[in-house]
Structures are given as structure tokens and as C-alpha cells.
Scaffold this motif. Sequence first.
Motif, PDB file in Angstrom:
ATOM      1  N   VAL A  12       0.849  -1.181   0.000  1.00 11.18           N
ATOM      2  CA  VAL A  12       0.000   0.000   0.000  1.00 11.18           C
ATOM      3  C   VAL A  12       0.888   1.234   0.000  1.00 11.18           C
ATOM      4  CG1 VAL A  12      -1.811   1.192   1.269  1.00 11.18           C
ATOM      5  CG2 VAL A  12      -1.700  -1.282   1.316  1.00 11.18           C
ATOM      6  N   ARG A  13       0.481   2.226  -0.737  1.00  5.83           N
ATOM      7  CA  ARG A  13       1.297   3.437  -0.822  1.00  5.83           C
ATOM      8  C   ARG A  13       0.628   4.660  -0.186  1.00  5.83           C
ATOM      9  NH1 ARG A  13       2.465   1.054  -5.885  1.00  5.83           N
ATOM     10  NH2 ARG A  13       4.643   0.439  -6.027  1.00  5.83           N
ATOM     11  N   SER A  14      -0.687   4.676  -0.167  1.00  2.28           N
ATOM     12  CA  SER A  14      -1.370   5.864   0.357  1.00  2.28           C
ATOM     13  C   SER A  14      -1.328   5.874   1.881  1.00  2.28           C
ATOM     14  CB  SER A  14      -2.820   5.895  -0.115  1.00  2.28           C
ATOM     15  OG  SER A  14      -3.525   4.817   0.436  1.00  2.28           O
ATOM     16  N   ALA A  15      -1.438   7.050   2.445  1.00  2.00           N
ATOM     17  CA  ALA A  15      -1.394   7.207   3.901  1.00  2.00           C
ATOM     18  C   ALA A  15      -2.557   6.472   4.559  1.00  2.00           C
ATOM     19  CB  ALA A  15      -1.424   8.688   4.264  1.00  2.00           C
ATOM     20  N   SER A  16      -3.734   6.575   3.962  1.00  2.00           N
ATOM     21  CA  SER A  16      -4.895   5.911   4.545  1.00  2.00           C
ATOM     22  C   SER A  16      -4.748   4.391   4.454  1.00  2.00           C
ATOM     23  CB  SER A  16      -6.177   6.350   3.842  1.00  2.00           C
ATOM     24  OG  SER A  16      -6.138   5.991   2.480  1.00  2.00           O
ATOM     25  N   GLY A  17      -4.128   3.931   3.377  1.00  2.00           N
ATOM     26  CA  GLY A  17      -3.898   2.496   3.235  1.00  2.00           C
ATOM     27  C   GLY A  17      -2.890   1.984   4.243  1.00  2.00           C
ATOM     28  N   LEU A  18      -1.843   2.768   4.495  1.00  2.00           N
ATOM     29  CA  LEU A  18      -0.852   2.375   5.498  1.00  2.00           C
ATOM     30  C   LEU A  18      -1.470   2.332   6.889  1.00  2.00           C
ATOM     31  CD1 LEU A  18       2.200   4.449   4.224  1.00  2.00           C
ATOM     32  CD2 LEU A  18       1.935   1.957   4.159  1.00  2.00           C
ATOM     33  N   LYS A  19      -2.329   3.292   7.180  1.00  2.00           N
ATOM     34  CA  LYS A  19      -3.009   3.311   8.474  1.00  2.00           C
ATOM     35  C   LYS A  19      -3.923   2.091   8.610  1.00  2.00           C
ATOM     36  CE  LYS A  19      -6.065   6.053  11.392  1.00  2.00           C
ATOM     37  NZ  LYS A  19      -6.822   7.306  11.532  1.00  2.00           N
ATOM     38  N   ARG A  20      -4.602   1.752   7.537  1.00  3.30           N
ATOM     39  CA  ARG A  20      -5.495   0.592   7.546  1.00  3.30           C
ATOM     40  C   ARG A  20      -4.703  -0.690   7.831  1.00  3.30           C
ATOM     41  NH1 ARG A  20     -10.355   0.190   8.942  1.00  3.30           N
ATOM     42  NH2 ARG A  20      -9.767  -1.757   9.834  1.00  3.30           N
ATOM     43  N   VAL A  21      -3.512  -0.801   7.252  1.00  3.00           N
ATOM     44  CA  VAL A  21      -2.667  -1.970   7.480  1.00  3.00           C
ATOM     45  C   VAL A  21      -2.273  -2.052   8.952  1.00  3.00           C
ATOM     46  CG1 VAL A  21      -0.389  -2.970   6.981  1.00  3.00           C
ATOM     47  CG2 VAL A  21      -1.816  -2.135   5.127  1.00  3.00           C
ATOM     48  N   ARG A  22      -1.893  -0.897   9.537  1.00  4.27           N
ATOM     49  CA  ARG A  22      -1.531  -0.872  10.961  1.00  4.27           C
ATOM     50  C   ARG A  22      -2.713  -1.281  11.831  1.00  4.27           C
ATOM     51  NH1 ARG A  22       0.712   4.182   9.633  1.00  4.27           N
ATOM     52  NH2 ARG A  22      -0.969   5.227  10.773  1.00  4.27           N
TER      53      ARG A  22
END
Length: 103
Positions: A12-22
Motif C-alpha cells: 500500500v502506498r497511500s497514507a490511509s492504506g498504510l493506516k489501515r494496514v496498521r
Amino acid sequence: MATTTKAKKKTVRSASGLKRVRQDELLNAGNTALRSKFRTVVKNVQKAVASGDKAKAAELFKLAQPVIDSVADKGIFHKNKAARHKSRLSAQVKALATQAPRV
């Protein structure tokens, strides 16, 4: 024989996608812990039933009920699955109570 390769997981590259992964990692860890606790309390009751200890089985069943309910309430297992487990464990504990004492 053909070899199969696993599909490469996209990052994932987007900030929201990274947050979702966390968030997913934390949620997954919590769900895994609750699922493990569920399995442990069910096995404890089954072991007590297998050993024939009525009092211990009844006590462990009372402790297992809220754990089973909480797992269902949080959506980790379906409510019918939780009800099925409670029903079967209850039947096993009741069968112990009505059994003739072992000599």
C-alpha cells in the motif's frame, strides 16, 4: 509437475492504506488472542468432563460461558456457533451430574 507460485502481495502506498494496514494488524492480534482464549476454555471444560470431575466441570463451564458470549458479541464467531458450543458443553456437564458415581 507444474510448480505453483504465490501471487505477490501488493504494498500500500497511500497514507490511509498504510493506516489501515496498521489497524488490521492490531485487530488481527486481538481477534487471535480471543479465539485462543475461547478454545482454551472449551478444552478445559472438556478435559474436566473427560476426567469425570462434576464440580470442576460445572465451575469451568460457568467461567467459560462469558468468554464464549464475548467472542460472539464481538463478531469473531457467529452467535449460533457460540450457542452451539454452550449447549453441547452444558449437555456434557449435565450428563456428568446424572451419571452414577464410578466405583
